[in-house]
Design a protein around this motif. Structure first.
Motif, short mmCIF file in Angstrom:
data_model
loop_
_atom_site.label_atom_id
_atom_site.label_comp_id
_atom_site.label_asym_id
_atom_site.label_seq_id
_atom_site.Cartn_x
_atom_site.Cartn_y
_atom_site.Cartn_z
N SER A 167 0.84 -1.41 -0.04
CA SER A 167 0.16 -0.08 -0.09
C SER A 167 0.83 1.41 -0.09
CB SER A 167 -0.87 -0.07 1.17
OG SER A 167 -0.20 0.19 2.31
N ASP A 168 0.33 2.51 -0.21
CA ASP A 168 1.05 3.68 -0.21
C ASP A 168 1.52 3.74 1.11
OD1 ASP A 168 -0.19 3.89 -2.76
OD2 ASP A 168 -1.26 5.83 -2.21
N GLY A 169 0.99 3.46 2.29
CA GLY A 169 1.63 3.45 3.64
C GLY A 169 2.79 2.60 3.75
N ALA A 203 5.46 7.28 -2.01
CA ALA A 203 4.15 6.55 -1.78
C ALA A 203 3.24 6.71 -2.97
CB ALA A 203 3.50 6.90 -0.55
N LYS A 204 3.32 8.16 -3.67
CA LYS A 204 2.42 8.52 -4.64
C LYS A 204 2.77 7.93 -5.93
CE LYS A 204 0.60 12.50 -2.56
NZ LYS A 204 1.51 13.35 -1.80
N LEU A 205 3.91 7.41 -6.05
CA LEU A 205 4.49 6.97 -7.38
C LEU A 205 3.57 6.07 -8.05
CD1 LEU A 205 7.28 7.31 -8.60
CD2 LEU A 205 7.79 4.96 -7.79
N PRO A 257 2.25 3.13 -10.25
CA PRO A 257 2.99 1.91 -10.54
C PRO A 257 2.99 1.61 -11.73
CG PRO A 257 0.64 1.58 -9.30
CD PRO A 257 1.14 2.96 -9.22
#
Ligand SMILES: Nc1ncnc2c1ncn2[C@@H]1O[C@H](COP(=O)(O)OP(=O)(O)OP(=O)(O)O)[C@@H](O)[C@H]1O
Ligand SMILES: [Mg+2]
Lengths: 463, 239
Positions: free
Chosen positions: A369-371, A452-454, A456
């Protein structure tokens, strides 16, 4: 994600770019070292000063004068209402002794007198200043390391000499450095020997016809030259400071009770003689408290009774504030280096994102997850902060040792006792490491959220 | 839009547009399709026809511009980022043309990676890694990094990684694209076996029609982001 997985993934990332991360960590370390160095210098100096002042028990004494002699400069500014000035006499002394927490009240005696050795190389009399020492002065720093012994009792006819005056008595050349002790040969010529003291005694004369007055309430007095033999028992290099520090001009110390009993003429005597109906008064009394905590209350009470009161504790409050300010400035300068180093973390982690784009994409594709991604970067930043913090504390401590050693080498060469101007308390270690981690996490904030915002899909696109 | 009990994936007027400056690229442009549970579907189409884009939408890696996509009862468009991560973690497994193994991890570590995010106990991880590696026929040199292994071995490891969290859906984007035909056939056989023995739904992108006809039981043709045609197929050439 579980903690150990987080640590493992972050750890392997840190190891993969070993050189870069080591350099970043080293940068943090240097920043922390500068912070620790600056703060421990500030703390060390403050501690040294407090220790020195505390030892001379400046903080537990109140210095009292009469308002007849010394008027407060700004009477209106004083919070306590002005009562009519009262003489600083025995009644006042007794009332001070009854204040809670008082150990002793003694006069600040200082008289010029003549001294000579009853048998010795120089039969020329030497003029010097004589003052009285209260029993509590035994714990003063001046008696930490001195030649001879302390007074055998409060009424002993014994004298302790200052080294510079001892040299005068022996007819030795003057030297600039007053901290140098006499050689044991030189001391042997003085210790246990007789010192002849010639002084001016004040002999009260009752006013003719006024027989009802107390014996001390003299209308006039005679000044009579007196001679007395004292036994030299000790030699000190510095002044055993009590109450208000004098500037070190005292030549000979006597037990204060004994000195009082000599009834030597005091600078204030001429003034009191001009006033009517007054007996013996003191120029200044020193009220010695058991704890410095009770100084302010005693000071207030004495002021209320109509006297001038002054304490170093009061005066040193400004000093303490000054030290706080110095600490803050040293801290800011130290933190500056850490702030610069934290940019290194930002840089390193942003680089890592670029390098690990694909890897981040893969992790997201398999379920991160982003987290999770954010946490990995955070732990990396935090680890560099922790390692850098520990490294920095170690370096800062070493720098401190080296500087302390250098300063002390200089001190010793100059004849001063060596001192710790450097002090790293445990809380500073904890604070420095904690602060380093905090700064690193803050530095990791931006890279972590960017990672985290990358996207995918973008990250996994084969080029 | 509800799935009937046999549907694994259903897309309804699915659109994914990319904005490039002024122009709009319609990578997926209104696709409606459904794939049944246990099916082996092949997505066919020319390069740039939107196959990968559609796969990424099904995989929950990308967000649709409009339309709906439901996989195993989950409406992906309605899921938050965190929930999409959970969906990717547990419901789908992906293999790619370029393997996409983490280069700094050994094969075992790569296979283990999804279970770290799924918070599988360490003890169980070992057995699951062993199981997945056995399923794909890998048994040696497992502690080597991907760069030291052949393409076939890498793709087997990638397949094991896709299986390790036991997904219901396997998405393969040109899994043989970087392999020679013999190794490609081995990988395809492997995928077919997984489809048959585990009952795993498989959607595979390929532009080799022959390959699709040999393995898939359903062919879906895309062109310019649109669904051109759909047909059932009887897999041929079974060994
Ligand atoms: N991020 C993007 N920004 C702009 N256009 C994109 C982006 N991603 C894909 N496209 C475009 O969308 C279209 C579909 O791309 P996609 O990768 O889905 O094709 P594909 O069918 O998988 O092709 P190939 O067989 O070559 O892999 C292409 O024209 C591509 O250029
Ligand atoms: Mg593609």
């Amino acid at each position: 994600m579980k903690a150990y997985d987080l640590l493992e993934l972050s750890g392997r990332n840190l190891r993969e770019a070993m050189l870069r991360n080591s350099l970043t960590t080293l940068g943090i370390g240097v920043g922390v070292a500068s912070l620790v160095a600056m703060l421990s210098l500030g703390i060390g100096l403050q501690r040294l000063l407090t220790k020195q002042l505390g030892k001379s028990s400046l903080f537990d004494s109140v210095f009292v004068t009469s308002r007849q002699d010394f008027r407060p400069r700004r009477p209106g500014a004083d919070a306590t209402p002005l009562t009519p000035p009262k003489p600083l006499d025995d009644a006042a002394r007794k009332s001070f002794e009854k204040l809670p927490g008082v150990i002793e009240v003694y006069p600040s005696l200082g008289s010029v007198a003549e001294f000579r050795l009853s048998d010795g190389p120089s039969s020329e009399p030497q003029t010097g200043v004589l003052s009285g020492l209260p029993p509590s002065s035994r714990s003063s720093e001046a008696f930490d390391d001195f030649q001879g012994r302390y007074f055998s009792g409060p009424n002993a006819a014994e004298a302790i000499l200052k080294t510079d005056f001892a040299r005068e008595l022996l007819g030795l050349p003057e030297i600039r450095d007053t901290d140098v002790k006499l050689t044991s040969d030189q001391a042997a010529k003085l210790l246990g020997k007789d010192l002849v003291l010639r002084y001016a005694e004040r002999q009260s004369q009752p006013a003719p016809g006024a027989s009802g007055q107390p014996p001390d309430a003299a209308a006039s007095f005679n000044v009579v030259r007196k001679e007395l033999k004292l036994k030299i028992v000790g030699i000190v290099t510095s002044e055993p400071v009590r109450g208000i520090p004098r500037t070190g001009q005292t030549s000979v110390f006597l037990p204060v009770a004994f000195a009082e009993s000599l009834n030597m003429i005091q600078p204030g005597d001429l003034r009191t003689i001009m006033r009517q109906n007054e007996g013996k008064t003191y120029l200044a009394l020193i009220v010695h408290m058991a704890k410095s905590g009770s100084v302010p209350a005693a000071e207030d009470e004495i002021k209320k009774q109509g006297y001038n009161a002054f304490s170093i504790l009061d005066a040193s409050r400004g000093l303490a504030i000054a030290f706080r300010i110095v600490d803050v400035f040293l801290g800011i300068f130290g933190s500056l280096a850490l702030a610069v180093a934290s940019l290194g973390i930002v840089n390193t982690l942003v680089m890592a994102i670029l390098e690990r784009r694909r890897e981040i994409g893969i992790m997201k594709a398999v379920g991160a997850s982003d987290g999770d991604v954010k946490k990995i970067f955070f732990v990396e930043a935090g680890s560099m902060g922790l390692l850098g913090g520990c490294l920095g504390v170690l370096m800062g401590w070493l720098i401190g040792r080296v500087i302390n050693w250098g300063v002390n080498a200089y001190f010793t060469r100059q004849g001063f006792a060596s001192q710790d101007i450097w002090y790293v308390p445990l809380w500073l270690v904890a604070f420095a490491i904690g602060f380093s981690i905090l700064v690193s996490l803050l530095a990791g904030l931006y890279p972590a959220s960017r990672a985290a915002k990358l996207d995918p899909v973008q990250a996994l696109r084969h080029e | 839009m509800a799935l009937n009990g046999t549907e694994a994936v259903r897309a309804e007027s699915l659109v994914r547009h990319y904005k490039l400056g002024q122009s709009i690229i319609r990578a997926v442009d209104g696709v409606t399709l459904s794939v049944k549970k246990g099916e082996f579907a092949a997505l066919l189409g020319a390069s740039g026809s939107g196959k990968s884009t559609l796969m990424n939408l099904i995989a929950g890696l990308d967000h649709a511009t409009s339309g709906a996509i439901v996989v195993e009862g989950l409406n992906l468009a309605a899921l938050k980022r965190e929930q999409l991560a959970l969906y990717r973690r547990h419901t789908v497994g992906m293999v790619f043309q370029s393997f996409n193994l983490v280069p700094t991890m050994t094969l075992t570590e790569n296979v283990e990676l999804p279970m770290r995010f799924a918070e599988v106990d360490r003890g169980e991880r070992k057995t699951r890694v062993q199981e997945a590696l056995r399923q794909v026929g890998l048994g040696e040199r497992l502690e080597h990094r991907p760069s030291e292994m052949s393409g076939g071995e890498q793709q087997r490891a990638a397949l094991a990684r896709a299986l390790v969290n036991r997904p219901k859906l396997l998405l393969a984007d040109e899994p043989t694209g970087n392999l020679d035909s013999k190794t490609g056939k081995e990988i395809m056989d492997l995928i077919r076996d997984l489809n048959r023995t585990l009952g795993m739904t498989v959607i595979m992108v390929t532009h080799e029609r022959a390959l699709a006809e040999r393995y898939a039981n359903r062919l879906i043709f895309l062109g310019d982001g649109k669904l051109l045609s759909e047909s059932a197929n009887t897999p041929g050439g079974a060994r």
